[in-house]
Design an enzyme around this catalytic site. Structure first.
Site, PDB file in Angstrom:
ATOM      1  N   HIS A 162       0.816  -1.223   0.000  1.00 46.82           N
ATOM      2  CA  HIS A 162       0.000   0.000   0.000  1.00 46.82           C
ATOM      3  C   HIS A 162       0.847   1.270   0.000  1.00 46.82           C
ATOM      4  O   HIS A 162       0.350   2.344   0.332  1.00 46.82           O
ATOM      5  CB  HIS A 162      -0.985   0.041   1.179  1.00 46.82           C
ATOM      6  CG  HIS A 162      -2.097  -0.969   1.084  1.00 46.82           C
ATOM      7  ND1 HIS A 162      -1.909  -2.311   1.241  1.00 46.82           N
ATOM      8  CD2 HIS A 162      -3.428  -0.819   0.862  1.00 46.82           C
ATOM      9  CE1 HIS A 162      -3.053  -2.956   1.118  1.00 46.82           C
ATOM     10  NE2 HIS A 162      -3.997  -2.089   0.873  1.00 46.82           N
ATOM     11  N   GLY A 213      -0.659  -3.016  -5.673  1.00 49.10           N
ATOM     12  CA  GLY A 213      -1.703  -4.000  -5.382  1.00 49.10           C
ATOM     13  C   GLY A 213      -3.075  -3.378  -5.244  1.00 49.10           C
ATOM     14  O   GLY A 213      -4.076  -3.953  -5.655  1.00 49.10           O
ATOM     15  N   HIS A 214      -3.127  -2.219  -4.640  1.00 47.88           N
ATOM     16  CA  HIS A 214      -4.406  -1.521  -4.452  1.00 47.88           C
ATOM     17  C   HIS A 214      -4.355  -0.213  -5.227  1.00 47.88           C
ATOM     18  O   HIS A 214      -3.584   0.672  -4.903  1.00 47.88           O
ATOM     19  CB  HIS A 214      -4.655  -1.250  -2.963  1.00 47.88           C
ATOM     20  CG  HIS A 214      -6.077  -0.886  -2.640  1.00 47.88           C
ATOM     21  ND1 HIS A 214      -6.810   0.031  -3.369  1.00 47.88           N
ATOM     22  CD2 HIS A 214      -6.904  -1.327  -1.657  1.00 47.88           C
ATOM     23  CE1 HIS A 214      -8.024   0.138  -2.837  1.00 47.88           C
ATOM     24  NE2 HIS A 214      -8.112  -0.677  -1.807  1.00 47.88           N
ATOM     25  N   HIS A 272     -11.577  -7.482  -6.138  1.00 50.71           N
ATOM     26  CA  HIS A 272     -11.853  -6.546  -5.050  1.00 50.71           C
ATOM     27  C   HIS A 272     -12.591  -5.318  -5.602  1.00 50.71           C
ATOM     28  O   HIS A 272     -12.075  -4.611  -6.468  1.00 50.71           O
ATOM     29  CB  HIS A 272     -10.505  -6.162  -4.446  1.00 50.71           C
ATOM     30  CG  HIS A 272     -10.577  -5.444  -3.150  1.00 50.71           C
ATOM     31  ND1 HIS A 272     -10.834  -4.090  -3.066  1.00 50.71           N
ATOM     32  CD2 HIS A 272     -10.422  -5.883  -1.879  1.00 50.71           C
ATOM     33  CE1 HIS A 272     -10.816  -3.731  -1.793  1.00 50.71           C
ATOM     34  NE2 HIS A 272     -10.574  -4.794  -1.053  1.00 50.71           N
ATOM     35  N   GLU A 324     -13.591  -9.493  -0.756  1.00 49.51           N
ATOM     36  CA  GLU A 324     -14.330  -8.219  -0.833  1.00 49.51           C
ATOM     37  C   GLU A 324     -14.627  -7.888  -2.293  1.00 49.51           C
ATOM     38  O   GLU A 324     -14.372  -6.783  -2.762  1.00 49.51           O
ATOM     39  CB  GLU A 324     -13.527  -7.094  -0.166  1.00 49.51           C
ATOM     40  CG  GLU A 324     -13.093  -7.421   1.253  1.00 49.51           C
ATOM     41  CD  GLU A 324     -12.432  -6.258   1.985  1.00 49.51           C
ATOM     42  OE1 GLU A 324     -11.554  -5.611   1.385  1.00 49.51           O
ATOM     43  OE2 GLU A 324     -12.809  -5.984   3.137  1.00 49.51           O
ATOM     44  N   GLU A 340     -19.309  -2.980   0.267  1.00 49.26           N
ATOM     45  CA  GLU A 340     -18.529  -2.115   1.159  1.00 49.26           C
ATOM     46  C   GLU A 340     -18.864  -0.648   0.880  1.00 49.26           C
ATOM     47  O   GLU A 340     -19.041  -0.251  -0.276  1.00 49.26           O
ATOM     48  CB  GLU A 340     -17.038  -2.377   0.921  1.00 49.26           C
ATOM     49  CG  GLU A 340     -16.138  -1.594   1.866  1.00 49.26           C
ATOM     50  CD  GLU A 340     -14.666  -1.918   1.666  1.00 49.26           C
ATOM     51  OE1 GLU A 340     -14.346  -2.981   1.092  1.00 49.26           O
ATOM     52  OE2 GLU A 340     -13.838  -1.091   2.103  1.00 49.26           O
ATOM     53  N   CYS A 342     -16.947   1.801   0.925  1.00 48.87           N
ATOM     54  CA  CYS A 342     -15.912   2.312   0.017  1.00 48.87           C
ATOM     55  C   CYS A 342     -16.195   1.936  -1.438  1.00 48.87           C
ATOM     56  O   CYS A 342     -15.810   2.666  -2.355  1.00 48.87           O
ATOM     57  CB  CYS A 342     -14.542   1.753   0.385  1.00 48.87           C
ATOM     58  SG  CYS A 342     -13.886   2.426   1.903  1.00 48.87           S
ATOM     59  N   CYS A 408     -10.975   2.238   6.442  1.00 46.99           N
ATOM     60  CA  CYS A 408     -11.165   2.875   5.137  1.00 46.99           C
ATOM     61  C   CYS A 408     -12.554   3.503   4.979  1.00 46.99           C
ATOM     62  O   CYS A 408     -12.691   4.568   4.373  1.00 46.99           O
ATOM     63  CB  CYS A 408     -10.937   1.854   4.037  1.00 46.99           C
ATOM     64  SG  CYS A 408     -11.879   0.318   4.235  1.00 46.99           S
TER      65      CYS A 408
HETATM   66 ZN   LIG Z   1     -13.951   0.610   3.233  1.00 46.62          ZN
END
Ligand SMILES: [Zn+2]
Length: 783
Positions: A162, A213-214, A272, A324, A340, A342, A408
């Site tokens: 991250h 990765g994200h 994800h 997720e 989620e 987010c 998050c």
């Molecule tokens: Zn979140």
């Protein structure tokens, strides 16, 4: 509406800010009217914005202080002693609250908040390493003590560190802070960091050819490019976008990180859901800023897939907790929906960009659906409680939390709510777009003319909207007023959901009291004329209660309907329905009545579902408001006829899990495997529990194999203390005869054989360990 009186107009407001650097010559063909040029004064949104500004911003900062997130910066700066506390991606939470605080400063001046940001930014700047690198965990740990996810050296484990995700949020915060305050303090930190990345990554820099990765940095770099005009930031964003799925540059990490094939070949939304939504938003930004038509084609295909096959009625995305992630096409379970908060934010960010790219209101239909439903349910009315998953049905135990270890969602709420003020209006040359309906005033420039647009409405409670147009002088321009899909008989721009009530409400439009024929283009009513001071446009969007059904391929919603009114999806909550909604069935033939309830939540419209034959009556509230009166049963979809019986039952099952999962045949890798579905008795601890499996016809089982769920080291589930098997004999349960050991081994099936017995069902009874819960990954029974 009690907050509305605190709302102040300030000198800071209504100043259109030049967000584009002169060097940026290509961008979205449509430009949003920025948050700095819009003042919201709205019965629905102002209380939310004020709670966010006055409560959530400070609440989130306090939580960041209490959990060591802010001290990590002070420690990295050498201002206070101590080790890193928490998870390395915690830096991003602080940046996200700063972003929300910056937008909030544009809503109203707040010297205390301004000063707090200055002090915090000074700590962040001091924590930055001399060459621009910023990742507090690495500054605070010697390499041998670095958390495994971070990798021993800079960028050595991009799959999970991250590092780039964190600074993507830093860039977004820095740009918002600069736009809101004019201060460059955080922007300088961001640019110094981005310059380091530009020296490290990119074409020709061989050793670092793998994507983060994200996703998130792609969005951040594009924003940084817009305010600085530095081409290298855009080039780096494009570099990261194009690295994904490139097997010739790195070992692919698979669908969860959208790293399964090059973006140009992707056509199904996978993995994800938050990562995916951020990725597609970044792809849209890069496509707009470079004009790359192949990138545009790729996100168009991905959008078609999500909107036609993977979108919840609430605008939520991400069907499954495993990873997720998105589920398969049409896999949209309600009770176990992950959705989620987010991911709703990510979906909204993406659809706003798709509109700016294509100018079609269909993207705003998805955006509006998401913000009023799947996003807004993520935060409680107090502004201090948050949902992580947002299911569409729930037993009475699920509730919002004050915070999360992975925080998050609370910090995404705090930044996205005020960002919405920049989504209401947009411009293209001499055309204005009214995209969302909220009481507000905006300053825009159309061609050469400065124009003030004033909107008055009680939306979403009624569909009457008045727009007052005030150009500085008489001028010809086009006003594009969005006619929402829901008012055009199209709940979503696909065949995933449709209204099936036969209603055809008629939209009416007036200019200065004279009816105007609706001339619709891409979902907008276009009004081109010579405008002068005081011209008034009145829009009437009829808001009957609508009955919605899902595409037949959505198995979960078969024989069910949902209820909408205007942009709001409604739900039944226990609090209005004698505590019970999951077992109630209104039947196929119902009618609806609305009621203005000034006593509920500062004033809402409720819907009564009145069965016309045998069936249960229900009272519905907007889904975004559920669980503001304590934990409650809740459901968005309602049965038209009884559910076919399921061949299993349990004493209890956690709302995010399912009993069905025991029998779905997916093989776990180990007892802590989070990637396969499971059933757990969470959060029952130390209790006696059971699961039952029924057979369609009498059968003679003699073998049972069970794979226990046990997340030692991560959670509170363990193998049971003891267990046994029973079979059904008439109405009674009796222990099976001659069983071998009832095993409690982890990471394997525990096989028991017993004397074959003719029966219609087996029951597995457990005694959970004291203070622990437990669960089952798989259970098989054979003859
Ligand atoms: Zn979140």
């Amino acid at each position: 509406m009690k907050h509305i009186k605190h709302f102040r107009v300030t000198a800071l407001l209504l100043v259109p800010l030049a967000t584009l650097h002169a060097a940026v010559t290509k961008d979205y063909p449509i430009q949003p009217v920025p948050f700095t040029a819009v003042r919201v004064q709205d019965a629905f949104w102002t209380p939310r914005l004020e709670t966010n500004r006055l409560t959530t911003v400070w609440y989130d900062f306090k939580r960041c202080e209490e959990t060591g997130r802010i001290d990590n910066f002070a420690k990295a700066a050498g201002l206070i002693p101590g080790e890193f506390v928490g998870i390395p991606f915690n830096d991003s939470d602080v940046y996200k609250v700063i972003e929300g605080a910056a937008y909030s400063l544009a809503l109203a001046p707040d010297p205390k908040l301004d000063q707090y940001l200055d002090d915090l930014i000074a700590k962040i700047a001091a924590a930055q390493e001399p060459d621009g690198y910023l990742y507090t965990a690495r500054r605070l740990f010697p390499p041998e003590k670095m958390p495994k996810m971070s990798g021993p050296t800079r960028w050595s484990n991009l799959a999970s560190s991250h590092e780039l995700y964190n600074v993507g949020h830093l860039y977004e915060a820095a740009v918002a802070h600069f736009q809101a305050t004019g201060k460059r303090t955080l922007l300088d930190v961001a640019a110094k960091n981005a310059d380091l990345l530009c020296k490290t990554f990119g074409p020709g820099k061989d050793q670092l050819k793998e994507p983060p990765g994200h996703e998130e940095i792609e969005i951040g770099l594009c924003k940084l490019y817009r305010v600085t005009g530095q081409q290298r930031y855009l080039d780096l964003a494009k570099f990261y976008v194009e690295l994904r799925g490139r097997a010739d540059t790195h070992i692919l990490r698979g669908p969860n990180q959208q790293d399964h094939k090059p973006v140009y070949e992707q056509d199904e939304a996978v993995g994800h859901a938050v990562r995916a939504g951020y990725f597609y938003s970044g792809v849209a930004d890069v496509a707009a800023l470079t004009g790359d038509k192949k990138l545009i084609a790729a996100i168009d295909r991905l959008w078609e897939n999500v909107t036609a096959k993977k979108l919840y009625l609430t605008g939520g995305i991400g069907a499954t907790r495993q990873g997720e992630a998105f589920g398969a096409n049409y896999e949209l379970p309600n009770k176990t929906a992950y959705n989620e908060t987010c991911a709703a934010v990510a979906n909204a960010l993406w659809n706003e960009r798709m509109f700016l790219l294509h100018g079609d209101a269909k993207y705003l239909d998805v955006l509006e659906r998401t913000i009023y439903n799947g996003f807004l349910s993520g935060v409680g009315l107090t502004g201090c409680e948050f949902f992580y998953p947002n299911p569409l049905a729930s037993n009475a135990r699920y509730q919002r939390s004050p915070w999360f270890g992975t925080a998050c969602c609370p910090v995404n709420v705090v930044r996205f709510l005020p960002e919405l003020t920049g989504y209401i209006y947009a411009v293209r040359d001499d055309e204005a777009f009214v995209n969302l309906f909220a009481g507000s005033t905006a300053k825009l420039t159309l061609g050469q003319t400065a124009v003030e647009l004033r909107q008055q409405t009680r939306y979403p409670w009624d569909g009457h909207v008045t727009l007052t147009v005030t150009p500085e002088k008489k001028a010809t321009f086009t006003l594009n007023v969005r006619i929402p899909g829901w008012a055009r008989n199209e709940p979503v721009p696909s065949d995933l959901y449709r209204y099936n009530d036969g209603l055809k409400p008629e939209v009416k439009l007036n200019v200065n009291g004279q009816p105007v024929a609706l001339s619709l283009k891409k979902g907008f009513a276009q009004i081109k004329r010579i405008w002068q001071t005081g011209d008034r446009v009145e829009l009437e969007l009829p808001m009957p209660v609508r009955r919605v059904v899902a595409h037949p391929a959505v198995k979960e919603d078969a024989d069910k309907f949902a209820v909408e009114r205007g942009p709001l999806v409604y739900c039944a909550e226990g609090a209005d329905n004698d505590g019970k909604v999951l077992t109630k069935m209104p039947g196929a033939d119902v009618r609806f009545e609305t009621q203005e309830r000034r006593d509920l939540f500062d004033g809402i419209v409720t819907v009564k579902v009145i069965p016309q034959g045998k069936g249960d009556a229900l009272t519905l509230i907007p889904n975004c408001l559920w669980e503001n009166r304590g934990p409650n049963e809740m459901s968005v979809w309602f049965r038209t006829r009884p559910a076919p019986p399921v061949p299993w039952a349990a004493s209890y099952c956690y709302s995010g899990d399912s009993v069905e999962a025991c029998f779905d045949g997916q093989l776990p890798a180990n007892s802590a495997d989070q990637k396969v579905q499971r059933m757990t008795w969470w959060d029952h601890k130390g209790t006696a529990e059971w699961v039952e499996r029924y057979f369609d016809k009498p059968t003679k089982p003699s073998v049972s194999e069970v794979y226990w769920f046990d997340d030692t080291g991560k959670g509170g589930c363990r193998v049971p203390q003891s267990w046994r098997l029973l079979y059904k004999d008439g109405e009674q349960w009796k222990p099976v005869a001659g069983p071998t050991d009832f095993g409690i081994k982890r990471d394997q099936f525990n096989r028991v054989t017993f004397t074959p017995v003719s029966t219609t069902a087996l029951r597995l009874e457990v005694q959970l360990q004291p203070k622990y819960s437990g669960g089952i990954l798989k259970w098989t029974i054979s003859e």
